[in-house]
Design a protein around this motif. Structure first.
Motif, short mmCIF file in Angstrom:
data_model
loop_
_atom_site.label_atom_id
_atom_site.label_comp_id
_atom_site.label_asym_id
_atom_site.label_seq_id
_atom_site.Cartn_x
_atom_site.Cartn_y
_atom_site.Cartn_z
N VAL A 31 -18.50 91.17 -81.43
CA VAL A 31 -18.39 91.43 -80.01
C VAL A 31 -17.87 90.16 -79.17
O VAL A 31 -17.57 90.25 -77.97
CB VAL A 31 -19.85 91.53 -79.53
N ALA A 32 -17.51 89.22 -80.27
CA ALA A 32 -16.99 87.99 -79.38
C ALA A 32 -15.65 88.36 -78.81
O ALA A 32 -14.96 89.15 -79.00
CB ALA A 32 -16.48 87.02 -80.49
N VAL A 33 -15.32 87.48 -77.48
CA VAL A 33 -14.17 87.77 -76.63
C VAL A 33 -13.60 86.37 -76.38
O VAL A 33 -14.33 85.20 -76.58
CB VAL A 33 -14.52 88.34 -75.23
N ALA B 71 -25.57 90.08 -88.72
CA ALA B 71 -24.82 88.72 -88.30
C ALA B 71 -23.30 89.13 -88.00
O ALA B 71 -22.84 88.63 -86.95
CB ALA B 71 -24.94 87.83 -89.44
N GLU B 72 -22.63 90.10 -88.80
CA GLU B 72 -21.29 90.43 -88.71
C GLU B 72 -21.13 91.36 -87.34
O GLU B 72 -20.14 91.21 -86.62
CB GLU B 72 -21.03 90.88 -89.77
N ALA C 181 -24.90 90.38 -76.06
CA ALA C 181 -24.60 90.09 -74.78
C ALA C 181 -24.08 88.53 -74.57
O ALA C 181 -23.44 87.94 -74.20
CB ALA C 181 -25.57 90.36 -73.54
N VAL C 182 -25.30 87.70 -75.21
CA VAL C 182 -25.21 86.36 -75.41
C VAL C 182 -24.11 85.75 -76.01
O VAL C 182 -23.28 84.74 -75.54
CB VAL C 182 -26.48 85.54 -75.75
#
Length: 237
Positions: free
Chosen positions: A49-51, A43-44, A21-22
């Motif tokens: 989940v990056a946008v 870590a991967e 979420a962060v």
């Protein structure tokens, strides 16, 4: 300062329950996020989940090793030129039914997870945050730090120590002219979608959803350092 495409934020414990979420919330602002965890897989997973328009970079670091943590911080500065924020999400919990049943082995573990990782991360990055001009160091703490229960002695004591360390960092920033801020965000407990799916009938009273926590973290970057430095903010569920 508001986060943008020039911003660089380090998230320690990115593979944990709140990490996704962060990472999503920070990258949504355009920031580059360096997501630290203890294994490449974790870590991967957090970085995936990056946008846009930001991006997430996975990193494996042993935060229990001060020299390794400092070397990592130096590497981030060399590659990215700045560090605008450090979010400390490294967590863990151990407890017992009664005070008398408390195991000191639990304290030893929580001392490592909740205190030592915080100490090493803050010592490695405090100069970079100060140099950024408006950096943020954010600790996620728990109500147990100020209101520990009988079976939560080790956990409450570790969280209290982590808060004290973070507020000492805040005093350091204050003496330096409030060029950066250290903030403690306090929750009763964190709630994830996976927890809700596993227990759809659950009420989770007083819990803070990880998406709400992430939003609060982003908001901290939109306020002045002088305004938020040294604050202990209780998040509503």
């Amino acid at each position: 300062m508001s986060l943008n495409t020039d911003s660089v934020v380090v998230v320690a414990g990115a593979g944990g329950g709140a990490g996704g979420a962060v990472v999503r919330a920070l990258t949504a602002t355009g920031a580059t996020v360096i997501g630290i965890d203890t294994t490449t897989e974790n870590a991967e997973r957090a970085a995936a989940v990056a946008v846009g328009p930001g991006r997430a970079v996975p990193a494996v670091v042993d935060l229990l090793d001060l020299d390794a943590t400092k070397a990592f911080a130096e590497g981030v500065l060399k590659e990215h030129g700045r560090v605008d924020g450090v979010i400390h999400l490294v967590g863990g919990w151990r407890g017992s039914k009664t005070f008398g049943e408390t195991k000191l082995e639990d304290w030893e573990l929580l001392h490592k997870l909740l205190i030592q990782t915080l100490q090493h991360t803050s010592l490695a990055f405090h100069d970079a945050l100060d140099a950024a001009g408006d950096g943020r160091f954010v600790l996620i703490s728990a109500t147990a730090a100020s209101a520990p229960t009988a079976g939560n002695a080790a956990y409450g004591a570790a969280k209290a120590a982590a808060e004290a360390w973070t507020l000492a960092l805040a005093d350091n920033f204050k003496k330096g002219g409030d060029n950066a801020a250290a903030v403690v965000l306090v929750v009763k407990a964190l709630l994830t979608d996976a927890m809700k799916e596993a227990k759809p009938e659950g009420k989770f009273p007083g819990y803070t959803h990880v998406d709400d926590l992430a939003s609060e973290i982003v908001k901290l970057f939109g306020q002045s350092a002088a305004e938020v430095n040294g604050t202990r903010v209780r998040l509503a569920p």
